[in-house]
Design a protein around this motif. Structure first.
Motif, mmCIF file in Angstrom:
data_model
loop_
_atom_site.group_PDB
_atom_site.id
_atom_site.type_symbol
_atom_site.label_atom_id
_atom_site.label_comp_id
_atom_site.label_asym_id
_atom_site.label_seq_id
_atom_site.Cartn_x
_atom_site.Cartn_y
_atom_site.Cartn_z
ATOM 1 N N ASP A 270 0.837 -1.220 0.000
ATOM 2 C CA ASP A 270 0.000 0.000 0.000
ATOM 3 C C ASP A 270 0.864 1.260 0.000
ATOM 4 O O ASP A 270 0.642 2.204 0.778
ATOM 5 N N ASP A 271 1.877 1.257 -0.855
ATOM 6 C CA ASP A 271 2.794 2.389 -1.008
ATOM 7 C C ASP A 271 3.610 2.690 0.246
ATOM 8 O O ASP A 271 4.178 3.776 0.388
ATOM 9 N N LYS A 272 3.688 1.731 1.152
ATOM 10 C CA LYS A 272 4.495 1.890 2.359
ATOM 11 C C LYS A 272 5.630 0.884 2.332
ATOM 12 O O LYS A 272 5.439 -0.266 1.930
ATOM 13 N N LEU A 273 6.809 1.322 2.771
ATOM 14 C CA LEU A 273 7.980 0.454 2.775
ATOM 15 C C LEU A 273 8.169 -0.180 4.154
ATOM 16 O O LEU A 273 8.015 0.488 5.186
ATOM 17 N N TYR A 274 8.515 -1.466 4.140
ATOM 18 C CA TYR A 274 8.753 -2.198 5.380
ATOM 19 C C TYR A 274 10.141 -2.827 5.345
ATOM 20 O O TYR A 274 10.557 -3.393 4.331
ATOM 21 N N PHE A 275 10.823 -2.725 6.461
ATOM 22 C CA PHE A 275 12.161 -3.281 6.625
ATOM 23 C C PHE A 275 12.041 -4.544 7.461
ATOM 24 O O PHE A 275 11.573 -4.510 8.598
ATOM 25 N N ASN A 276 12.478 -5.682 6.927
ATOM 26 C CA ASN A 276 12.397 -6.963 7.627
ATOM 27 C C ASN A 276 13.789 -7.442 8.021
ATOM 28 O O ASN A 276 14.638 -7.663 7.163
ATOM 29 N N ASP A 277 14.026 -7.589 9.321
ATOM 30 C CA ASP A 277 15.293 -8.112 9.825
ATOM 31 C C ASP A 277 15.224 -9.637 9.805
ATOM 32 O O ASP A 277 14.461 -10.238 10.558
ATOM 33 N N LEU A 278 16.008 -10.258 8.938
ATOM 34 C CA LEU A 278 15.929 -11.707 8.737
ATOM 35 C C LEU A 278 16.601 -12.519 9.833
ATOM 36 O O LEU A 278 16.380 -13.729 9.927
ATOM 37 N N ARG A 279 17.406 -11.889 10.662
ATOM 38 C CA ARG A 279 18.202 -12.649 11.631
ATOM 39 C C ARG A 279 17.353 -13.410 12.634
ATOM 40 O O ARG A 279 17.809 -14.399 13.216
ATOM 41 N N PHE A 280 16.121 -12.950 12.850
ATOM 42 C CA PHE A 280 15.281 -13.581 13.869
ATOM 43 C C PHE A 280 14.108 -14.342 13.268
ATOM 44 O O PHE A 280 13.230 -14.816 13.983
ATOM 45 N N GLY A 281 14.096 -14.448 11.941
ATOM 46 C CA GLY A 281 13.126 -15.308 11.282
ATOM 47 C C GLY A 281 11.708 -14.781 11.262
ATOM 48 O O GLY A 281 11.455 -13.579 11.380
ATOM 49 N N LEU A 282 10.777 -15.737 11.131
ATOM 50 C CA LEU A 282 9.360 -15.435 10.947
ATOM 51 C C LEU A 282 8.524 -15.868 12.146
ATOM 52 O O LEU A 282 8.909 -16.761 12.903
ATOM 53 N N LEU A 283 7.367 -15.230 12.274
ATOM 54 C CA LEU A 283 6.402 -15.618 13.306
ATOM 55 C C LEU A 283 5.430 -16.666 12.787
ATOM 56 O O LEU A 283 4.525 -17.080 13.498
ATOM 57 N N SER A 284 5.607 -17.075 11.563
ATOM 58 C CA SER A 284 4.734 -18.074 10.952
ATOM 59 C C SER A 284 5.577 -19.021 10.105
ATOM 60 O O SER A 284 6.581 -18.614 9.510
ATOM 61 N N MET A 285 5.156 -20.271 10.055
ATOM 62 C CA MET A 285 5.843 -21.248 9.224
ATOM 63 C C MET A 285 5.064 -21.539 7.949
ATOM 64 O O MET A 285 5.343 -22.499 7.238
ATOM 65 N N GLU A 286 4.089 -20.665 7.659
ATOM 66 C CA GLU A 286 3.346 -20.779 6.408
ATOM 67 C C GLU A 286 4.251 -20.400 5.240
ATOM 68 O O GLU A 286 5.048 -19.462 5.355
ATOM 69 N N PRO A 287 4.155 -21.082 4.107
ATOM 70 C CA PRO A 287 4.998 -20.760 2.951
ATOM 71 C C PRO A 287 4.839 -19.298 2.527
ATOM 72 O O PRO A 287 3.733 -18.772 2.482
ATOM 73 N N GLN A 288 5.947 -18.653 2.262
ATOM 74 C CA GLN A 288 5.999 -17.263 1.796
ATOM 75 C C GLN A 288 5.362 -16.257 2.753
ATOM 76 O O GLN A 288 4.913 -15.186 2.354
ATOM 77 N N SER A 289 5.337 -16.603 4.023
ATOM 78 C CA SER A 289 4.830 -15.661 5.022
ATOM 79 C C SER A 289 5.714 -14.420 5.061
ATOM 80 O O SER A 289 6.930 -14.497 4.888
ATOM 81 N N GLN A 290 5.101 -13.262 5.278
ATOM 82 C CA GLN A 290 5.839 -12.008 5.425
ATOM 83 C C GLN A 290 5.769 -11.508 6.873
ATOM 84 O O GLN A 290 6.097 -10.361 7.155
ATOM 85 N N ASN A 291 5.347 -12.393 7.771
ATOM 86 C CA ASN A 291 5.171 -12.017 9.174
ATOM 87 C C ASN A 291 6.483 -12.225 9.935
ATOM 88 O O ASN A 291 6.639 -13.164 10.715
#
Length: 332
Positions: A270-291
């Motif tokens: 929605d025209d907003k940029l998000y920075f994801n720190d990969l070092r601590f992984g995801l909150l979901s194990m669903e494929p292609q999760s962005q959480n």
């Protein structure tokens, strides 16, 4: 590590240093000293997100901090306690303070043990909360507390707790190496050309391991359990670093990239940029999760000022992750 673990470690160290002379007061002051370095979390109330992240596990987790403040705390306690040995109290505080960052250095976030040098020590062999490390340790410290200060059993119980916890910590290095070998072998079998690989344990255990793999245009995220019977699969996450545009020149953005050690992706929603720190992984194990565990909205005001706003995590996220992890630990 979590506060309870640091309290237990500090208590055990305090017992080693002064337990025979002051009894449970050594455990008490050791436990207090074990929590002091984490007071840097209050920086988040007085500064912006990026600065708080940079400060976390910085000065208060350094050798210099332990050297400077152990004598101060030792002097304060020796002033009002019946046991007046300034040197003894200072020695207790030093070892309780310094073992805190040494233990934290084994986690994913790591510590700036050698502050002011710009070097973060992170072995990434144990999760910040690990019951197998903490609970046996806690049991033996409690057993020691109920023995007389001159009792041989008291020293025995405390020694057993320290030995078991230290041995487990050493074992995590072996487990990490085994998991790393599995990831590397799988990448070789799949003919994946990669630049670097980073491994860490998943929450609350050292059976299930996560890997971040950097390729030219993307990061591959994979998991491996010692109970797996199938091949490792990797999820692809495009870097999207180009979405930052001119923001790549912003000092806060540069600092955030440095904090993440370069392990980050950018999303545009929605025209907003998000920075994801990969070092601590995801909150979901669903494929292609962005959480992602640490996800920040990059906010830029009309004057060009940039701030990072951490996205809220819910209890529902945590509960679902625990359920997913329990299933995944048992094998694929």
């Amino acid at each position: 590590m979590d506060s309870l673990t640091q309290i237990v470690l500090g208590a055990a160290v305090g017992e080693v240093v002064l337990g025979r002379k002051v009894g449970n007061k050594a455990i008490l002051y050791g436990a207090i000293a074990g929590t002091i370095p984490d007071l840097d979390i209050f920086a988040s109330y007085f500064t912006d997100t990026v600065s708080a992240l940079a400060i976390h596990r910085g000065f208060t987790h350094s050798i210099i901090f332990s050297l400077l403040f152990a004598p101060l705390f030792g002097w304060l306690v020796s002033r009002y306690e019946s046991y007046k040995d300034f040197k003894g109290w200072s020695w207790l505080f030093f070892w309780a303070l310094i073992t805190h960052p040494i233990l934290d250095a084994h986690t994913t976030w790591g510590t700036q043990l050698f502050w002011p040098l710009d070097l973060r020590l992170a072995f990434k062999t144990i999760f910040v909360i690990d019951p197998l490390y903490t609970l046996p340790f806690l049991v033996f410290v409690i057993l020691a507390m109920f023995q007389k200060r001159t009792s041989k059993k008291r020293r025995l119980y405390n020694g057993i707790g320290l030995t078991i916890s230290t041995a487990y910590l050493a074992l995590t290095f072996i487990l990490k190496d085994v998991a790393l070998t599995q990831f590397e072998d799988e990448l070789l079998m799949q003919n994946i050309d990669y630049k670097q690989i980073d491994t860490r344990p998943s929450p609350l255990n050292t059976i299930l391991w996560n890997a971040n793999v950097e390729t030219k245009k993307a990061y591959l995220l994979g998991t491996y359990s010692f109970f797996d019977t199938k091949d490792i699969t990797f999820e692809t996450y495009p870097k999207n670093h180009e979405l930052l545009g001119n923001l790549i020149q912003n000092e806060k953005v540069k600092r955030m990239i440095s904090i993440s050690e370069g392990w980050y992706t950018i999303n545009k929603i929605d025209d907003k940029l998000y920075f994801n720190d990969l070092r601590f992984g995801l909150l979901s194990m669903e494929p292609q999760s962005q959480n992602f565990v640490f996800k920040y909205l990059i906010d830029e005001d009309d004057l060009g000022n940039v701030s990072f706003i951490e996205q809220v995590k819910t209890q529902r996220d945590g509960k679902q992750l625990m359920l997913d992890l329990w299933k995944r630990v048992k094998g694929n």
